[in-house]
Write a protein that holds these residues in place. Structure first.
Motif, PDB file in Angstrom:
ATOM      1  N   ILE A   1       0.860  -1.076  -0.146  1.00 32.49           N
ATOM      2  CA  ILE A   1       0.097  -0.162   0.028  1.00 32.49           C
ATOM      3  C   ILE A   1       0.807   1.244   0.162  1.00 32.49           C
ATOM      4  CG2 ILE A   1      -1.533   1.279   1.407  1.00 32.49           C
ATOM      5  CD1 ILE A   1      -2.865  -1.215   2.177  1.00 32.49           C
ATOM      6  N   TYR A   2       0.464   2.075  -0.983  1.00 32.92           N
ATOM      7  CA  TYR A   2       1.101   3.505  -0.763  1.00 32.92           C
ATOM      8  C   TYR A   2       0.263   4.214   0.221  1.00 32.92           C
ATOM      9  CZ  TYR A   2       4.539   2.821  -4.658  1.00 32.92           C
ATOM     10  OH  TYR A   2       5.604   2.310  -5.444  1.00 32.92           O
ATOM     11  N   GLN A   3       1.236   5.182   0.985  1.00 32.83           N
ATOM     12  CA  GLN A   3       0.560   5.939   1.879  1.00 32.83           C
ATOM     13  C   GLN A   3      -0.526   6.641   1.366  1.00 32.83           C
ATOM     14  OE1 GLN A   3       3.483   8.448   3.978  1.00 32.83           O
ATOM     15  NE2 GLN A   3       1.980   9.762   4.857  1.00 32.83           N
ATOM     16  N   GLY A   4      -1.786   6.642   2.040  1.00 33.19           N
ATOM     17  CA  GLY A   4      -2.952   7.411   1.573  1.00 33.19           C
ATOM     18  C   GLY A   4      -3.798   6.276   1.094  1.00 33.19           C
ATOM     19  N   ASP A   5      -3.530   5.040   0.640  1.00 30.09           N
ATOM     20  CA  ASP A   5      -4.103   4.190  -0.043  1.00 30.09           C
ATOM     21  C   ASP A   5      -5.304   4.623  -1.098  1.00 30.09           C
ATOM     22  OD1 ASP A   5      -5.221   1.618  -0.680  1.00 30.09           O
ATOM     23  OD2 ASP A   5      -6.486   1.352   1.005  1.00 30.09           O
ATOM     24  N   THR A   6      -4.801   5.565  -1.904  1.00 31.76           N
ATOM     25  CA  THR A   6      -5.680   6.237  -2.946  1.00 31.76           C
ATOM     26  C   THR A   6      -5.329   5.960  -4.208  1.00 31.76           C
ATOM     27  OG1 THR A   6      -4.258   8.358  -3.252  1.00 31.76           O
ATOM     28  CG2 THR A   6      -5.852   8.277  -1.277  1.00 31.76           C
ATOM     29  N   GLN A   7      -6.390   5.919  -5.136  1.00 36.02           N
ATOM     30  CA  GLN A   7      -6.359   5.635  -6.604  1.00 36.02           C
ATOM     31  C   GLN A   7      -5.027   6.598  -7.208  1.00 36.02           C
ATOM     32  OE1 GLN A   7      -9.817   5.672  -8.679  1.00 36.02           O
ATOM     33  NE2 GLN A   7     -10.831   4.608  -7.127  1.00 36.02           N
ATOM     34  N   CYS A   8      -5.084   7.766  -6.857  1.00 35.05           N
ATOM     35  CA  CYS A   8      -4.114   8.810  -7.336  1.00 35.05           C
ATOM     36  C   CYS A   8      -2.524   8.229  -6.873  1.00 35.05           C
ATOM     37  CB  CYS A   8      -4.161  10.113  -6.707  1.00 35.05           C
ATOM     38  SG  CYS A   8      -3.085  11.376  -7.427  1.00 35.05           S
ATOM     39  N   GLY A   9      -2.375   8.022  -5.641  1.00 34.18           N
ATOM     40  CA  GLY A   9      -1.238   7.426  -5.272  1.00 34.18           C
ATOM     41  C   GLY A   9      -0.482   6.340  -5.981  1.00 34.18           C
ATOM     42  N   TYR A  10      -1.609   5.086  -6.288  1.00 31.29           N
ATOM     43  CA  TYR A  10      -1.191   4.168  -6.985  1.00 31.29           C
ATOM     44  C   TYR A  10      -0.754   4.335  -8.486  1.00 31.29           C
ATOM     45  CZ  TYR A  10      -2.816   1.528  -2.827  1.00 31.29           C
ATOM     46  OH  TYR A  10      -2.844   0.804  -1.710  1.00 31.29           O
ATOM     47  N   VAL A  11      -1.756   5.428  -8.947  1.00 31.87           N
ATOM     48  CA  VAL A  11      -1.773   5.745 -10.415  1.00 31.87           C
ATOM     49  C   VAL A  11      -0.226   6.474 -10.716  1.00 31.87           C
ATOM     50  CG1 VAL A  11      -2.452   7.179 -12.163  1.00 31.87           C
ATOM     51  CG2 VAL A  11      -4.132   5.674 -11.109  1.00 31.87           C
TER      52      VAL A  11
END
Length: 373
Positions: free
Chosen positions: A65-75
């Motif tokens: 998991i990237y910090q925040g667990d957001t679609q933006c962070g992963y993208v």
């Protein structure tokens, strides 16, 4: 903005560091093009070091998991090439889980993430998920706007219920490359070199889509792609490549097996092998999804016949709430096996629809801890 929206906040440092890394790589390529070896080496070193620091700061390598667990962070991490190779598949799954489970097939990105979301899903092999987003009709989605009688795209997802003033979620859609995704993924027209000197024609057959047709006027002239599922056993693709350009055509084979591909009626691909037969068409490789051919300028009429691939119904995600876990379940459901225990969503079970063993649904009670329910 992705750092301030109603679906979770992407850390500002993650966004700025991701773009700093991307800028380093752009400048590194520019230095290489100019023959500035010292600058190229310096910028490459800065990018390499920032990548290490980025993942040390923002990526949990155990949970992926990237910090925040957001679609933006992963993208951003996937699009800019920041994800370590041994984490890539798991991070893609986290992105898909965020979209299909946590947000029930909807996007949750803001202005920044929207720019990259759709094509990143395609590039990671999940054009099907992008298609799910594109065809949603409940909010937030483009389809929701159309269902409300809109003839243009709103400046905000909730433009029908909120006051017209601007806020942190304004202009989400205007920066998103949905229209580009139509050309690049559904029709499959993409540049393979600068200014479309070399073209990639790589259409994706997704969801219930049975045809797509588009053209693009490049510096060399018009590029077109027109594909159609003619029947369960036949797919056709007609494409045009302008003068002084060439193309690699990816003929989609995701709906057929043991396919015979013809160009203008002449067989060029039989029993999973290229046999030639048409001047100007050469073999460029193949995999489970497509057969690839290199072509020069001109118009080409490809068609394939074969045995229809029967695809099992996709795993359906059913998200239910704490108070009434049966609200979104219809028909007769019987518990089959426990598939996983997910601390975030509670317990996750696999269910089969009574009377149709091939149609399964994933049942995720939205509860605070795992257990028996």
């Amino acid at each position: 903005m992705d750092t301030l929206n109603n679906y979770g906040a992407t850390p500002g440092a993650l966004v700025s560091s991701g773009y700093q890394y991307n800028n380093y790589r752009i400048m590194e390529r520019l230095a290489a093009a100019r023959g500035a070896a010292a600058d190229q080496q310096m910028l490459g070193s800065l990018a390499d070091n920032l990548k290490l620091a980025f993942n040390a700061r923002f990526l949990n390598t155990t949970t992926h998991i990237y910090q925040g667990d957001t679609q933006c962070g992963y993208v951003l991490a996937l699009k800019f090439g920041l994800v370590p190779a041994d984490q890539r598949d798991a991070v893609i799954e986290k992105l898909v889980d965020n979209i299909m489970v946590k947000n029930n097939g909807h996007l949750s990105v803001g202005l920044i993430g929207m720019q990259w979301l759709m094509q990143t899903l395609t590039d990671t092999g999940r054009a099907d998920v992008a298609y799910t987003i594109a065809t949603r009709t409940s909010r937030p989605s483009w389809g929701y706007m159309f269902s409300k009688g809109s003839t243009t795209i709103w400046e905000r997802w909730d433009g029908d219920t909120r006051d017209p003033s601007m806020n942190s979620e304004a202009l989400l859609i205007l920066a998103g490359n949905l229209d580009a995704w139509f050309y690049q993924t559904l029709a499959g027209i993409r540049p393979a070199s600068d200014a479309f000197k070399t073209v990639m024609i790589k259409p994706e057959i997704v969801g219930n889509l049975t045809w797509a047709r588009a053209h693009f006027d490049s510096p060399y002239g018009r590029i077109s792609s027109d594909w159609k599922i003619d029947s369960a056993t036949q797919v056709s693709l007609t494409c045009a490549v302008p003068p002084n350009a060439s193309a690699v055509v990816h003929f989609p084979l995701t709906t057929l097996r043991n396919a015979t591909i013809r160009e203008n009626g002449i067989p060029i691909w039989v029993n999973c092998s290229f046999i030639g037969g048409v001047p100007g068409i050469s073999y460029a490789g193949a995999d489970a999804k497509s057969a690839r051919f290199t072509v020069g300028s001109g118009t080409y009429a490809f068609s394939a016949t074969g045995i229809a691939i029967v695809i099992d119904p996709p795993l359906i995600t059913v998200v239910v709430d704490n108070d009434d876990p049966g609200t979104h379940l219809t028909g007769s459901w019987t518990r089959e096996v426990i598939s996983e225990a997910d601390q975030r969503f509670g317990a996750s079970f696999a269910y089969a629809v009574a009377g149709n063993g091939s149609n399964q649904a994933q049942f995720r009670p939205n509860l605070p801890v795992a257990g028996s329910y």
